[in-house]
Design an enzyme around this catalytic site. Structure first.
Site, PDB file in Angstrom:
ATOM      1  CE  LYS A   1      -8.038  -7.506  -2.298  1.00 23.54           C
ATOM      2  NZ  LYS A   1      -9.074  -6.944  -1.433  1.00 23.54           N
TER       3      LYS A   1
ATOM      4  CD  GLU B   1       2.546   4.048  -5.031  1.00 23.91           C
ATOM      5  OE1 GLU B   1       1.904   3.174  -5.676  1.00 23.91           O
ATOM      6  OE2 GLU B   1       2.016   5.071  -4.569  1.00 23.91           O
TER       7      GLU B   1
ATOM      8  N   GLY C   1      -6.981  -4.820   1.932  1.00 24.37           N
ATOM      9  CA  GLY C   1      -5.535  -4.577   2.105  1.00 24.37           C
ATOM     10  C   GLY C   1      -5.178  -4.263   3.547  1.00 24.37           C
ATOM     11  NE  ARG C   2      -9.648   0.050   5.104  1.00 26.94           N
ATOM     12  CZ  ARG C   2     -10.080   0.127   3.843  1.00 26.94           C
ATOM     13  NH1 ARG C   2      -9.212   0.039   2.846  1.00 26.94           N
ATOM     14  NH2 ARG C   2     -11.349   0.280   3.578  1.00 26.94           N
TER      15      ARG C   2
ATOM     16  CD  GLU D   1      -6.792   2.613   2.262  1.00 30.79           C
ATOM     17  OE1 GLU D   1      -6.003   3.290   1.570  1.00 30.79           O
ATOM     18  OE2 GLU D   1      -6.628   1.398   2.467  1.00 30.79           O
TER      19      GLU D   1
ATOM     20  CG  HIS E   1      10.512  14.156  26.794  1.00 31.23           C
ATOM     21  ND1 HIS E   1      10.938  14.930  27.853  1.00 31.23           N
ATOM     22  CD2 HIS E   1      10.317  12.907  27.283  1.00 31.23           C
ATOM     23  CE1 HIS E   1      11.038  14.158  28.938  1.00 31.23           C
ATOM     24  NE2 HIS E   1      10.651  12.924  28.614  1.00 31.23           N
TER      25      HIS E   1
ATOM     26  CE  LYS F   1      -4.060   3.685  -5.443  1.00 21.99           C
ATOM     27  NZ  LYS F   1      -4.615   2.336  -5.379  1.00 21.99           N
TER      28      LYS F   1
END
Ligand code: F6P
Length: 543
Positions: free
Chosen positions: A205, A211, A265-266, A351, A382, A507
């Site tokens: 965005k 990253e 973003g999410r 977030e 399990h 960050k």
């Protein structure tokens, strides 16, 4: 800002808690034979049973009253009409506009956002048609065999989750995903790929995320080493809101698919951020995904609160989190292709609602934000279900299952494996709710010293969400169901669900520590623990 704890329904819920805590699900079901029917709601194609929750009619009435006094309906209407409900960033929050049909109109700040959305969808459709048909060629004339999406957070989790969920609809090029700045991620994603038939989608965005830019730079070097600088335009496209930064990186803005600052973003998988998904499943299926979202949006917008699935489920989350002391919600999809759904929901919910101040900056005096976690059933059975059944934590569970399998197999006994899967899902919800008493265990002839160990306390709440089949539409419906729950909770808790200031400092600090870590600066970071760890790291890394 109004303090929700001073409202009558909040105070009444606090008093009412003891009544519910002294009642069991067994008793609630015994007292009302119609409970399952009356506490089941339909939303789009989803049938949602919330009868196995620790609530009475009074609890639900008070929770709905809480939603009303907190202004859920008013805030919902403000959000979908483009008001700046993200107050700390002074932005509209319009992910619902991403899935409005082309015939709709929504004018925000003098601009018809629906026309903008559909212009981008058309461009995405034309581009992905070319990639899928082989008309889009790499620099040496080869069609694209693999699309590599480079992005992180919302620019990764949504595309990864949906692409995996819709594996059965995947008829386009292979799609791989790279997110982590750990070089192992890109290295693994590129293994075995031919640069000549690889297309990178750089999804960010802001187009400033460390990253993503690091991975995109490394991917570009990999491509240029094989095909030369002039190959870049045929192998790199971008998805962003920042044309300038895209151009600076060296991607032709003509090969950029845009979106807007009113898409968080999410909340962005249904924007151009879903480009990799569209490459995999095609524009028609992507349209079905959007239609699924829209179906749930309409339900959320129009259903009365007492029959409104995201409102009810969101309020149940408030009940457990703020009143009954639960710290997490486990999501248990009985569909292996939803393997990344819990991780997707982690960003969406945590977030959004992981905040300890209200929208006006005042501290909240109550617990907010659900911790989401989970794994597909039956695998989780399990691994961690032991704690769910007999542990000391209260962990409300969401079971998600489908009536039809995309593809089915049979067991050695000729039984549908899908039926086995679903029998497990129903059984787990039943055992969590109703358990097995010490008397029942004794009656089975169990040795007395094992009775306590084998007793299943029950009274553990869950929602069961049933859908006909895992399709683009039902995936869209499921995502929207959770998006709107998060919204409802944010309104009740009085927080801004659409900012994420809490991720920024980490960050900045990482950038500041870089010289010390890489050995180009002094190890003097401001605290003894970090200094010592970096010094040890530096000496260890010399081998
Ligand atoms: O983690 C913070 C965050 O800003 C997320 O909200 C976002 O989804 C992610 O980083 C990636 O951001 P971008 O799409 O700008 O690269």
């Amino acid at each position: 800002m109004n303090d929700v704890t001073r409202t009558a329904p909040w105070q009444q819920l606090s008093e009412h808690r003891a009544e519910v805590e002294s009642t069991t699900l067994r008793e609630l079901f015994a007292a009302d034979p119609e409970r399952a029917e009356s506490l089941t709601v339909s939303a789009g194609d989803l049938v949602i049973d919330y009868s196995k929750h620790r609530v009475t009619d009074r609890t639900l009435a008070l929770l709905l009253e809480l939603a009303r006094v907190a202004g859920v309906e008013r805030q919902r209407d403000r959000m979908v009409s483009g008001a700046h409900v993200n107050t700390s960033e002074d932005r509209a929050v319009l992910h619902t506009a991403l899935r409005l049909p082309a015939t709709a109109t929504l004018v925000v700040d003098g601009q018809d956002v629906v026309a903008d959305v559909h212009a981008v969808l058309t461009a995405m459709g034309e581009f992905t048609d070319r990639v899928r048909s082989g008309a889009w060629r790499g620099a040496s004339g080869q069609p694209i065999a693999t699309v590599v999406n480079i992005g992180i957070g919302g620019s990764d989790l949504g595309p990864v989750m949906v692409t995996r969920a819709l594996r059965g609809y995947h008829d386009g090029p292979a799609v791989r995903f790279v997110s982590n700045v750990d070089p192992a991620d890109l290295t693994a994603a590129l293994a075995g790929l031919d640069p000549a038939s690889t297309l990178f989608v750089v999804a960010s965005k802001t187009f400033s995320t460390l990253e993503t830019l690091s991975n995109a730079t490394a991917a570009r070097r990999w491509l240029v080493a094989a095909l030369g600088e002039e190959a870049v335009p045929a192998h790199f496209v971008a998805v962003s809101t920042h044309a300038g930064r895209v151009a600076e990186f060296g991607i032709d803005p003509a090969n950029m698919f845009g979106f807007w600052d009113w898409v968080g973003g999410r909340y962005s998988v249904d924007s151009a951020i879903g480009l990799a998904v569209m490459c995999a499943i095609g524009r028609e299926r992507f349209a079905e995904l959007l239609a699924g979202f829209h179906l749930l949006d309409e339900h959320f917008r129009t259903a009365p609160l007492e029959a409104n699935a995201p409102v009810l489920l969101g309020l149940l989350g408030v009940w457990y989190t703020s009143f009954l002391g639960a710290q997490s919600r486990v999501v248990l999809p009985y569909a292996n292709d939803l393997v990344r759904f819990p991780a997707y929901l982690q960003q969406l919910a945590m977030e959004s609602n992981g905040k300890s101040v209200r929208a006006d900056g005042s501290p909240v005096g109550y617990r907010t934000g659900e911790i989401f976690w989970g794994e597909p059933g039956t695998n989780g059975q399990h691994a961690f279900y032991q704690l769910l059944h007999q542990g000391t934590h209260l962990v409300p569970a969401d079971f998600i299952g489908f009536a039809r399998a995309g593809e089915d197999l049979v067991t050695a006994d000729g039984v549908s494996m899908h039926a086995v899967l679903m029998a497990n899902m129903f059984a787990q919800a039943q055992v969590l709710a109703f358990g097995r008493s010490a008397e029942q265990i004794r009656a089975e002839g169990t040795a007395e010293e094992l009775v306590a160990h084998k007793t299943m306390p029950g009274n553990r709440p869950s929602t069961t969400i049933l859908a006909p089949e895992l399709t683009p539409s039902t995936v869209g419906q499921l995502i929207a169901l959770y998006e709107h729950q998060v919204f409802v909770q944010g309104v009740v808790w009085g927080i801004d669900s659409f900012d994420q200031w809490g991720v920024e400092l980490g960050k900045v600090q990482a950038t500041q520590l870089q010289p010390a870590v890489s050995g180009t600066g002094p190890v003097s970071t401001g605290d003894g623990s970090t200094d010592a760890l970096i010094a040890t790291y530096r000496s260890m890394s010399k081998g």
